[in-house]
Write an enzyme that holds these catalytic residues in place. Sequence first.
Site, mmCIF file in Angstrom:
data_model
loop_
_atom_site.group_PDB
_atom_site.id
_atom_site.type_symbol
_atom_site.label_atom_id
_atom_site.label_comp_id
_atom_site.label_asym_id
_atom_site.label_seq_id
_atom_site.Cartn_x
_atom_site.Cartn_y
_atom_site.Cartn_z
ATOM 1 C CE1 TYR A 252 24.592 16.804 25.907
ATOM 2 C CE2 TYR A 252 26.906 17.478 25.667
ATOM 3 C CZ TYR A 252 25.897 16.441 25.862
ATOM 4 O OH TYR A 252 26.385 15.153 25.741
ATOM 5 C CB CYS A 261 35.540 32.000 33.370
ATOM 6 S SG CYS A 261 36.534 31.516 35.032
HETATM 7 P P1 NAD Z 1 37.068 34.518 43.414
HETATM 8 O O1 NAD Z 1 36.156 35.710 43.292
HETATM 9 O O2 NAD Z 1 36.317 33.157 43.778
HETATM 10 O O3 NAD Z 1 38.288 34.611 44.475
HETATM 11 C C1 NAD Z 1 39.311 35.690 44.222
HETATM 12 C C2 NAD Z 1 39.700 35.899 46.046
HETATM 13 O O4 NAD Z 1 40.662 37.184 45.931
HETATM 14 C C3 NAD Z 1 38.678 36.308 46.905
HETATM 15 O O5 NAD Z 1 38.731 35.348 47.766
HETATM 16 C C4 NAD Z 1 38.976 37.716 47.294
HETATM 17 O O6 NAD Z 1 38.886 37.799 48.796
HETATM 18 C C5 NAD Z 1 40.553 37.547 46.904
HETATM 19 N N1 NAD Z 1 41.032 39.049 46.840
HETATM 20 C C6 NAD Z 1 40.847 40.097 46.310
HETATM 21 N N2 NAD Z 1 41.635 41.044 46.584
HETATM 22 C C7 NAD Z 1 42.681 40.602 47.263
HETATM 23 C C8 NAD Z 1 43.938 41.066 47.700
HETATM 24 N N3 NAD Z 1 44.143 42.411 47.287
HETATM 25 N N4 NAD Z 1 44.676 40.360 48.331
HETATM 26 C C9 NAD Z 1 44.393 38.839 48.733
HETATM 27 N N5 NAD Z 1 43.314 38.575 48.329
HETATM 28 C C10 NAD Z 1 42.225 39.284 47.561
HETATM 29 O O7 NAD Z 1 37.847 34.442 41.998
HETATM 30 P P2 NAD Z 1 38.000 32.950 41.394
HETATM 31 O O8 NAD Z 1 36.860 32.366 40.717
HETATM 32 O O9 NAD Z 1 38.779 31.886 42.343
HETATM 33 O O10 NAD Z 1 38.970 33.605 39.775
HETATM 34 C C11 NAD Z 1 40.122 34.089 40.198
HETATM 35 C C12 NAD Z 1 40.920 34.130 39.067
HETATM 36 O O11 NAD Z 1 41.075 32.978 38.328
HETATM 37 C C13 NAD Z 1 40.162 35.155 38.053
HETATM 38 O O12 NAD Z 1 40.672 35.945 37.289
HETATM 39 C C14 NAD Z 1 39.363 34.290 36.969
HETATM 40 O O13 NAD Z 1 38.847 34.543 35.905
HETATM 41 C C15 NAD Z 1 40.181 33.201 37.128
HETATM 42 N N6 NAD Z 1 39.791 31.846 36.734
HETATM 43 C C16 NAD Z 1 38.776 31.345 37.316
HETATM 44 C C17 NAD Z 1 38.140 30.116 37.279
HETATM 45 C C18 NAD Z 1 36.895 29.476 37.775
HETATM 46 O O14 NAD Z 1 36.561 28.608 37.355
HETATM 47 N N7 NAD Z 1 36.479 30.111 38.671
HETATM 48 C C19 NAD Z 1 38.886 29.299 35.899
HETATM 49 C C20 NAD Z 1 40.062 29.643 35.578
HETATM 50 C C21 NAD Z 1 40.228 30.991 35.826
#
Ligand code: NAD
Length: 436
Positions: A252, A261
């Site tokens: 799209y 991401c």
């Molecule tokens: P997010 O920012 O929503 O959440 C990350 C969490 O980690 C936060 O709540 C933060 O407070 C916590 N955190 C940071 N440091 C910490 C520590 N030392 N101890 C405990 N908690 C801690 O991130 P997200 O979107 O959930 O993404 C997480 C990972 O997954 C990333 O690497 C992202 O690229 C990957 N990912 C995300 C998606 C998506 O759609 N959001 C999909 C696939 C993969």
Amino acid sequence: MQVGIIGTGYVGLVVGACLAETGNHVVCADIDEEKIYSLQQGQSPIYEPGLEPLLRHNLSEKRLGFTTDVGACVEHAEVIFIAVGTPADEDGSADLQHVLSVAETIGKHLNEEKIIITKSTVPVGTAAKVREEIERHTSQPFHICSNPEFLKEGDAVEDFMRPDRIVIGVESDQVKATLEELFSPFVRSGNPMIFMDIASAEMTKYAANAMLAVRISFMNQIAALCEKAGADVDLVRRGIGSDPRIGRAFLYAGAGYGGSCFPKDVRALVRIAEEMGIDMSLPRSAQEWNDFQKEIVLRKLTGELGDDLSGLRIAIWGLSFKPETDDLREAASLTVIPKLIERGAEVAAHDPKGMESARTELPPEVEYAPDEYAACEGADALLILTEWLQYRRPDLGRIKTLLKRPLIVDGRNLFRPETMEGLGFTYLSIGRRDVR
Ligand code: NAD
């Protein structure tokens, strides 16, 4: 199984809730006290369809718990997922500070042999760094593996419960057997669990996101060409998507991709490749085109109203980077709205779920409308940035009477040019003919 999840964001929370739903005992830890407090009350700090009922159900069944004590979470679990954020560093590479800080805590609290899984999206070689960091603080044996996550925000629970595939990088048969058991409830319909080495698993995630980003930017380039050549990108999309070698998804044209991401992962992949002496020109140019594409509605609007927007009121529909999420990370709204305000416009915005996050992300001048129609009242134009379902079949007659001038710039191609022509709108969309 006793499972620990570290990081309760969009990924960690969904993984934790779904693993609890399939009978595991899950403890989720995060350093964000406010988030953990709200989760302990059964309230999700994020909007994700179907997530809150899962959280409440598993909290009440006592299969799911939340803590700010990351060490206690490590001690509780046999299998520990690292699901913290990996934002882009200044040079585009993935910032591993949160992942490595968690590895340090794991090392300090490892009380018996455990499996440590990197769920966060990380560059090739990160699992080895995590291993080194843990080893610095413990002499306990442990196993490292990589299990990149492919869920899509807005569909995350469904994606995790019924994944297309589960990719797992492992180094031992014993770990492979444990993870097969943990994930077996999610692949009962026969979708594959694909085991591989850790480096390949880490690379798979970046390759998937880069491929999808390239498809979107490719279609946005075709859209630009369609506008010049008098073709219609929606017809071209249908024409090419029915070729099974191409497929229909992710074709799209629109106001660019955003989210937590694609932009950061594409930049990280390009950066990793540079370090390894490879010029990843395709993903790099997809990202560059996307940066340009995110301003397309602004260019179309100023093409119509001029660069100086002082005294004009602009309605915005859609602030989140995609429908069915409250996540604004790298959304087109974050690019477009500050530029509208710089040019002197007043902005009245609406989003079904993203307005609360928007208040901290967008300039304070933005007004938030209680519904999509209120946003249009007295506006000189309506810009559509996110394709929420409720925007797809609105009362266009009513919108025409609410707008001061009947101008819609549609960054998501929600309406047919013929319909808009019949209703007397000036209607500018992406890769299709302008209606005036
Ligand atoms: P997010 O920012 O929503 O959440 C990350 C969490 O980690 C936060 O709540 C933060 O407070 C916590 N955190 C940071 N440091 C910490 C520590 N030392 N101890 C405990 N908690 C801690 O991130 P997200 O979107 O959930 O993404 C997480 C990972 O997954 C990333 O690497 C992202 O690229 C990957 N990912 C995300 C998606 C998506 O759609 N959001 C999909 C696939 C993969």
